[in-house]
Write a protein that holds these residues in place. Structure first.
Motif, PDB file in Angstrom:
ATOM      1  N   LEU A 609       0.857  -1.180   0.000  1.00  0.00           N
ATOM      2  CA  LEU A 609       0.000   0.000   0.000  1.00  0.00           C
ATOM      3  C   LEU A 609       0.895   1.232   0.000  1.00  0.00           C
ATOM      4  CD1 LEU A 609      -2.920   1.198   0.383  1.00  0.00           C
ATOM      5  CD2 LEU A 609      -2.376   1.241   2.841  1.00  0.00           C
ATOM      6  N   ASN A 610       0.698   2.111  -0.964  1.00  0.00           N
ATOM      7  CA  ASN A 610       1.499   3.325  -1.079  1.00  0.00           C
ATOM      8  C   ASN A 610       0.649   4.557  -0.808  1.00  0.00           C
ATOM      9  OD1 ASN A 610       3.900   2.130  -1.715  1.00  0.00           O
ATOM     10  ND2 ASN A 610       3.824   2.578  -3.902  1.00  0.00           N
ATOM     11  N   LEU A 611       1.158   5.445   0.048  1.00  0.00           N
ATOM     12  CA  LEU A 611       0.595   6.787   0.194  1.00  0.00           C
ATOM     13  C   LEU A 611       1.567   7.717  -0.522  1.00  0.00           C
ATOM     14  CD1 LEU A 611      -0.287   6.680   4.022  1.00  0.00           C
ATOM     15  CD2 LEU A 611      -1.574   5.738   2.090  1.00  0.00           C
ATOM     16  N   GLU A 612       1.121   8.317  -1.607  1.00  0.00           N
ATOM     17  CA  GLU A 612       2.035   9.028  -2.502  1.00  0.00           C
ATOM     18  C   GLU A 612       1.794  10.531  -2.485  1.00  0.00           C
ATOM     19  OE1 GLU A 612       1.552   7.359  -6.385  1.00  0.00           O
ATOM     20  OE2 GLU A 612       1.508   5.303  -5.631  1.00  0.00           O
ATOM     21  N   GLY A 667       7.088  15.425  -2.497  1.00  0.00           N
ATOM     22  CA  GLY A 667       6.288  15.025  -1.358  1.00  0.00           C
ATOM     23  C   GLY A 667       6.783  13.725  -0.760  1.00  0.00           C
ATOM     24  N   ILE A 668       6.293  13.432   0.432  1.00  0.00           N
ATOM     25  CA  ILE A 668       6.672  12.208   1.136  1.00  0.00           C
ATOM     26  C   ILE A 668       5.910  11.021   0.554  1.00  0.00           C
ATOM     27  CG2 ILE A 668       6.527  11.034   3.382  1.00  0.00           C
ATOM     28  CD1 ILE A 668       6.870  13.766   4.693  1.00  0.00           C
ATOM     29  N   ARG A 669       6.533   9.861   0.558  1.00  0.00           N
ATOM     30  CA  ARG A 669       5.859   8.607   0.192  1.00  0.00           C
ATOM     31  C   ARG A 669       5.983   7.649   1.368  1.00  0.00           C
ATOM     32  NH1 ARG A 669       6.315   4.745  -5.086  1.00  0.00           N
ATOM     33  NH2 ARG A 669       5.460   6.650  -5.977  1.00  0.00           N
ATOM     34  N   ARG A 670       4.904   6.974   1.678  1.00  0.00           N
ATOM     35  CA  ARG A 670       4.880   5.992   2.768  1.00  0.00           C
ATOM     36  C   ARG A 670       4.394   4.671   2.207  1.00  0.00           C
ATOM     37  NH1 ARG A 670       6.020   3.192   6.895  1.00  0.00           N
ATOM     38  NH2 ARG A 670       5.177   3.610   8.971  1.00  0.00           N
ATOM     39  N   THR A 671       5.153   3.602   2.401  1.00  0.00           N
ATOM     40  CA  THR A 671       4.805   2.282   1.874  1.00  0.00           C
ATOM     41  C   THR A 671       4.625   1.293   3.015  1.00  0.00           C
ATOM     42  OG1 THR A 671       6.021   2.688  -0.175  1.00  0.00           O
ATOM     43  CG2 THR A 671       5.550   0.396   0.378  1.00  0.00           C
ATOM     44  N   PHE A 672       3.562   0.512   2.944  1.00  0.00           N
ATOM     45  CA  PHE A 672       3.295  -0.540   3.921  1.00  0.00           C
ATOM     46  C   PHE A 672       3.208  -1.886   3.195  1.00  0.00           C
ATOM     47  CE2 PHE A 672       1.093   3.310   5.313  1.00  0.00           C
ATOM     48  CZ  PHE A 672       1.577   3.484   6.607  1.00  0.00           C
ATOM     49  N   ASP A 673       3.855  -2.896   3.751  1.00  0.00           N
ATOM     50  CA  ASP A 673       3.661  -4.261   3.267  1.00  0.00           C
ATOM     51  C   ASP A 673       2.430  -4.802   3.991  1.00  0.00           C
ATOM     52  OD1 ASP A 673       3.655  -6.972   2.713  1.00  0.00           O
ATOM     53  OD2 ASP A 673       5.820  -7.209   2.945  1.00  0.00           O
ATOM     54  N   ILE A 674       1.310  -4.921   3.273  1.00  0.00           N
ATOM     55  CA  ILE A 674       0.049  -5.334   3.905  1.00  0.00           C
ATOM     56  C   ILE A 674      -0.320  -6.766   3.533  1.00  0.00           C
ATOM     57  CG2 ILE A 674      -0.787  -2.962   4.028  1.00  0.00           C
ATOM     58  CD1 ILE A 674      -2.612  -3.581   1.633  1.00  0.00           C
ATOM     59  N   ALA A 723      -3.952  21.369  10.908  1.00  0.00           N
ATOM     60  CA  ALA A 723      -3.195  21.861   9.746  1.00  0.00           C
ATOM     61  C   ALA A 723      -3.351  20.858   8.606  1.00  0.00           C
ATOM     62  CB  ALA A 723      -1.730  22.029  10.118  1.00  0.00           C
ATOM     63  N   PRO A 724      -3.792  21.309   7.432  1.00  0.00           N
ATOM     64  CA  PRO A 724      -4.157  20.367   6.362  1.00  0.00           C
ATOM     65  C   PRO A 724      -2.958  19.655   5.744  1.00  0.00           C
ATOM     66  CG  PRO A 724      -4.298  22.633   5.590  1.00  0.00           C
ATOM     67  CD  PRO A 724      -4.031  22.715   7.056  1.00  0.00           C
ATOM     68  N   VAL A 725      -3.181  18.376   5.453  1.00  0.00           N
ATOM     69  CA  VAL A 725      -2.218  17.539   4.746  1.00  0.00           C
ATOM     70  C   VAL A 725      -2.949  16.903   3.573  1.00  0.00           C
ATOM     71  CG1 VAL A 725      -0.712  15.524   4.874  1.00  0.00           C
ATOM     72  CG2 VAL A 725      -0.919  17.054   6.849  1.00  0.00           C
ATOM     73  N   ARG A 726      -2.295  16.879   2.430  1.00  0.00           N
ATOM     74  CA  ARG A 726      -2.910  16.310   1.221  1.00  0.00           C
ATOM     75  C   ARG A 726      -2.118  15.097   0.769  1.00  0.00           C
ATOM     76  NH1 ARG A 726      -2.546  16.649  -4.438  1.00  0.00           N
ATOM     77  NH2 ARG A 726      -4.560  16.829  -5.522  1.00  0.00           N
ATOM     78  N   ILE A 727      -2.814  13.942   0.666  1.00  0.00           N
ATOM     79  CA  ILE A 727      -2.204  12.731   0.097  1.00  0.00           C
ATOM     80  C   ILE A 727      -2.673  12.639  -1.346  1.00  0.00           C
ATOM     81  CG2 ILE A 727      -1.984  10.229   0.271  1.00  0.00           C
ATOM     82  CD1 ILE A 727      -2.613  10.469   3.235  1.00  0.00           C
ATOM     83  N   GLY A 728      -1.739  12.814  -2.267  1.00  0.00           N
ATOM     84  CA  GLY A 728      -2.114  12.896  -3.680  1.00  0.00           C
ATOM     85  C   GLY A 728      -2.773  11.641  -4.211  1.00  0.00           C
ATOM     86  N   ARG A 729      -2.278  10.481  -3.797  1.00  0.00           N
ATOM     87  CA  ARG A 729      -2.849   9.228  -4.294  1.00  0.00           C
ATOM     88  C   ARG A 729      -2.558   8.112  -3.300  1.00  0.00           C
ATOM     89  NH1 ARG A 729      -1.204   6.134  -9.937  1.00  0.00           N
ATOM     90  NH2 ARG A 729       0.640   5.592  -8.703  1.00  0.00           N
ATOM     91  N   VAL A 730      -3.541   7.217  -3.148  1.00  0.00           N
ATOM     92  CA  VAL A 730      -3.358   5.984  -2.390  1.00  0.00           C
ATOM     93  C   VAL A 730      -3.390   4.843  -3.390  1.00  0.00           C
ATOM     94  CG1 VAL A 730      -4.253   4.502  -0.560  1.00  0.00           C
ATOM     95  CG2 VAL A 730      -4.495   6.991  -0.377  1.00  0.00           C
ATOM     96  N   SER A 731      -2.316   4.091  -3.491  1.00  0.00           N
ATOM     97  CA  SER A 731      -2.213   3.083  -4.555  1.00  0.00           C
ATOM     98  C   SER A 731      -1.869   1.715  -3.987  1.00  0.00           C
ATOM     99  CB  SER A 731      -1.153   3.494  -5.579  1.00  0.00           C
ATOM    100  OG  SER A 731       0.117   3.625  -4.955  1.00  0.00           O
ATOM    101  N   LEU A 732      -2.100   0.700  -4.808  1.00  0.00           N
ATOM    102  CA  LEU A 732      -1.855  -0.686  -4.431  1.00  0.00           C
ATOM    103  C   LEU A 732      -0.953  -1.325  -5.473  1.00  0.00           C
ATOM    104  CD1 LEU A 732      -2.963  -2.460  -2.061  1.00  0.00           C
ATOM    105  CD2 LEU A 732      -4.508  -3.492  -3.740  1.00  0.00           C
ATOM    106  N   PHE A 733       0.070  -2.036  -4.980  1.00  0.00           N
ATOM    107  CA  PHE A 733       0.995  -2.748  -5.871  1.00  0.00           C
ATOM    108  C   PHE A 733       1.009  -4.216  -5.471  1.00  0.00           C
ATOM    109  CE2 PHE A 733       2.158   1.523  -6.647  1.00  0.00           C
ATOM    110  CZ  PHE A 733       2.839   1.576  -7.857  1.00  0.00           C
ATOM    111  N   TYR A 734       1.194  -5.071  -6.469  1.00  0.00           N
ATOM    112  CA  TYR A 734       1.082  -6.516  -6.268  1.00  0.00           C
ATOM    113  C   TYR A 734       2.238  -7.190  -7.001  1.00  0.00           C
ATOM    114  CZ  TYR A 734      -1.336 -11.084  -6.055  1.00  0.00           C
ATOM    115  OH  TYR A 734      -1.689 -12.382  -5.807  1.00  0.00           O
ATOM    116  N   GLY A 735       2.875  -8.125  -6.309  1.00  0.00           N
ATOM    117  CA  GLY A 735       3.938  -8.827  -7.018  1.00  0.00           C
ATOM    118  C   GLY A 735       4.755  -9.721  -6.117  1.00  0.00           C
TER     119      GLY A 735
END
Length: 735
Positions: A609-612, A667-674, A723-735
């Protein structure tokens, strides 16, 4: 305090303690005469950075002397009137002696024994046929285990000191010693009745907890233990005769402060120090030193202002100043901060000593993971010191709740997720350390430890701590980073394939700092990997945090090759403003199934799961927990059972507009192995390959029972958290 190493060198003897040394004209009937101008800094020998933090072992070898520090050594052509002449090409790595891995993390003791030299490292030793022009010739079959000397359990965990004494050699381990009749072709013959307790030498309590170093000096031998020493008239058949009046304090040699530094500095848990009083001597010494550093001119590299600006500053950088150097979102995050803390600690210790404080002062750590210790330590919440003056450890530029004794939430302080990873460097999968970059003030390749607890703790404390350009102004910053450094050591000690990057770029990239003399110094990751042997400090034994629960929830298989494939994303950005929020992620089933067919049957799929493109004008004083679930219920509600981690925003001001390089992240990116969570949802029939929901929940400080923020302060806190924070996209990667 002890002598770290001692060197017999003809009519002169050298003693090493910390980053100082002393030269003594030798006599048999007293401590000898300290030569004029001593003690001196080892740095005055013009050996570069070698030995700047101490000498681990020293070896007399005819016309040559060898000095060992960490994984390096230096060879010197001996003289009696100066430091001798360093031979061309030194210092060198011990690895260049082609002894395999032996000594790669340092030498514990070295023994001159005629045509042979012995080196000890851990539970192994090596024997070398001595030469003056090279490393000598390693004798066949070495290294060997000390246990092969058939000395029973003696030395099985290492040798503390070794003494050449004519036809005999003495070896010390803990409170025991062994005497060996020397030979050149084997381990020698252990004399009958050994090992024995040092106490049997009838030296009273001296040496009862071990010998730090030993010195052969003609008809006399000297033994050092803590801040005492003993002189013995040498014999081959017994412990020798202790000369009248011994043991004595090293201070009686009238060498001034020399010899007061411990062999290893111990960084202690601040909460344990303050278990009975908020003003333990170590804490009080820190506060007094901080006050003195704050009074120094900002242009002084040892001033509080300058030291904080090394990490970050919004002010204009003066010509030649080494400011804005902190490494974040990079694989240099951990080694750079270790160097930074190490020299800060030396600067503070020098001030502590100058004020008459303890010579063994070491920077404490704040282990907020311990139950009940997630609040600021008491001394950091007290506006005044014991003498009634203003307390420099207390700053109002923090969350008011923290200064009132609030606890950080458990999900903010835990290191379990970070310690569970066995890889140092991402991507594509998350990992413990940061991603590969050049030296970067800020970048977007964070490691898990940097995210949680590092960034989370910064964000929840808020105020100065929430802004990289001000964070190091808060005295708690240094104890927070001492804990992060401790967790790096714990991670390595867990084993299981965990290792620091072998890459030359990571290990040899130099960084510039200043020491306690205000001299500019350079250091690299390779020079700070072993805190015990290279930097001479350890952390008191507190045990590693538990990681089992997180390990079970994460995928145990290695990250995929080739990289995972994009299979879905949110159709809109997510706006976080201090309240819960959710977003739907639409999954492309056909891409998901196609990718699944491409994977080998023995290579389980990973789901990431990526927060981009996370952007904000400033860091809000909060952290958000992140949850994943299957599709929404018919009434629109979302299950928040499956917590996957936190997202926080320390340093977002540096990345919200553009990355530090043209190809850097925006911007910051946060990745989780879900993977584990998705497998569990699927097993329960609660997973849909076409849609998932990601939820965000803001965290709050846990106020002490019966305590509330004043209304005005509470309103200000809510405003800051919103204070507002904007996450441009929440994406899913598989592999």
């Amino acid at each position: 305090m002890p002598v770290d190493a001692a060197l017999y060198s003809g009519s002169q003897c050298y003693f090493f303690n910390g980053y100082q040394y002393i030269r003594v004209t030798r006599t048999d009937t007293g401590p000898g005469t300290i030569d004029p101008g001593y003690p001196k800094n080892i740095s005055e020998w013009q050996w570069g950075t070698f030995g700047s933090n101490g000498i681990d072992a020293a070896l007399y070898s005819g016309t040559k002397c060898y000095f060992f520090n960490g994984n390096q050594y230096i060879r010197v052509t001996r003289t009696d009137t100066g430091p001798g002449t360093i031979d061309p090409g030194y210092p060198k790595n011990i690895s260049e002696w082609q002894w395999g891995t032996f000594g790669s993390n340092g030498i514990d003791a070295a023994l001159y024994s005629g045509t042979k030299c012995y080196f000890f490292n851990g539970n192994q030793y090596i024997r070398v046929t001595r030469t003056d022009t090279g490393p000598g010739t390693i004798d066949p079959g070495y290294p060997k285990n000390i246990s092969e000397w058939q000395w029973g359990t003696f030395g099985s965990n290492g040798i503390d000191a070794a003494l050449y004494s004519g036809t005999k050699c003495y070896f010390f381990n803990g409170n025991q010693y062994i005497r060996v009749t020397r030979t050149d072709t084997g381990p020698g013959t252990i004399d009958p009745g050994y090992p024995k307790n040092i106490s049997e030498w009838q030296w009273g309590t001296f040496g009862s907890n071990g010998i730090d170093t030993a010195l052969y000096s003609g008809t006399k031998c000297y033994f050092f233990n803590g801040n005492q020493y003993i002189r013995v008239t040498r014999t081959d058949t017994g412990p020798g005769t202790i000369d009248p009046g011994y043991p004595k304090n090293i201070s009686e040699w009238q060498w001034g402060t020399f010899g007061r530094y411990p062999k290893r500095f111990v960084r202690k848990n601040i909460w344990i120090l303050e278990a009975t009083t908020p003003w333990d001597p170590i804490t009080l010494a820190y506060a007094n030193a901080v006050k003195a550093l704050q009074a120094r001119a900002p242009s002084d590299p040892r001033s509080w202002t300058y030291l904080a600006a090394v990490h970050g500053s919004s002010a204009s950088v003066p010509p030649g100043a080494v400011w804005n150097q902190c490494q974040h979102g990079s694989w240099f995050f951990l080694p750079w901060h270790r160097m930074y803390l190490y020299y800060f600690e030396r600067i503070v210790r020098a001030e502590v000593i100058a004020q008459g404080g303890p010579h063994d002062w070491a920077l404490p750590f704040w282990n907020y993971e311990n139950p009940g210790h997630a609040a600021l330590p008491p001394a950091f919440r007290d506006p005044t010191m014991p003498d009634g003056t203003a307390n420099p450890l207390f700053v109002t530029q923090r969350s008011a709740g923290m200064n009132m004794g609030a606890q950080l939430p458990q999900s903010v302080t835990t290191s379990a997720a970070a310690l569970a990873f066995d890889a140092f460097t991402p991507p594509p999968a998350p990992a413990f350390g940061g991603g590969k970059t050049g030296p970067q003030h800020f970048f977007g390749a964070h490691g898990e430890l940097e995210f949680t607890p590092h960034n989370d703790v910064h964000g929840m404390i808020g105020g100065w701590m929430g802004n990289p350009n001000q964070a190091a102004l808060d005295p708690i910053f240094w104890l927070h980073h001492s804990n992060i450094d401790r967790l790096w050591s714990i991670w390595i000690d867990q084993g299981g394939g965990r290792a620091n990057p072998p890459d030359t770029q990571w290990r040899t990239t130099p960084f510039v700092l200043h020491d306690e003399t205000a001299a500019q110094v350079r250091s690299t990751a390779s020079a700070v990997l072993d805190t015990r042997s290279q930097l001479r400090y350890v952390y008191e034994t507190v045990g590693a945090p538990a990681v089992e629960a997180v390990v079970e929830a994460m995928s145990a298989s290695p990250p995929p090759d080739p990289p995972p494939e994009f299979v879905g994303a949110s159709e809109r950005p997510v706006e976080l403003a201090g309240a819960p929020a959710t977003v739907d992620v639409v999954i492309d089933r056909r891409t998901l199934e196609s990718r699944a067919r491409e994977l080998p049957s023995d290579s389980p799929a990973h789901v990431y799961l990526n927060l981009e493109d996370i952007e904000a004008e400033r860091n809000p004083d909060t952290v958000y927990e992140v949850f994943v679930s299957g599709p929404r219920a018919s009434d629109g509600t979302v299950d928040t059972t499956y917590y996957v981690g936190n997202v926080s925003f320390f340093g977002i001001e540096h990345l919200s507009v553009a990355g530090p390089a043209s190809d850097g992240p925006h911007g910051i990116r946060r990745t989780f192995d879900i993977t584990g969570w998705i497998d569990e949802l699927r097993a329960q029939g609660r997973w849909d390959d076409e849609q998932m929901v990601v939820s965000f929940r803001p965290l709050s400080l846990i106020m002490p029972p019966g305590t509330e923020l004043p209304p005005v302060v509470a309103e200000e806190s809510l405003t800051a958290r919103a204070a507002p924070v904007r996450i441009g996209r929440v994406s899913l990667f598989y592999g």
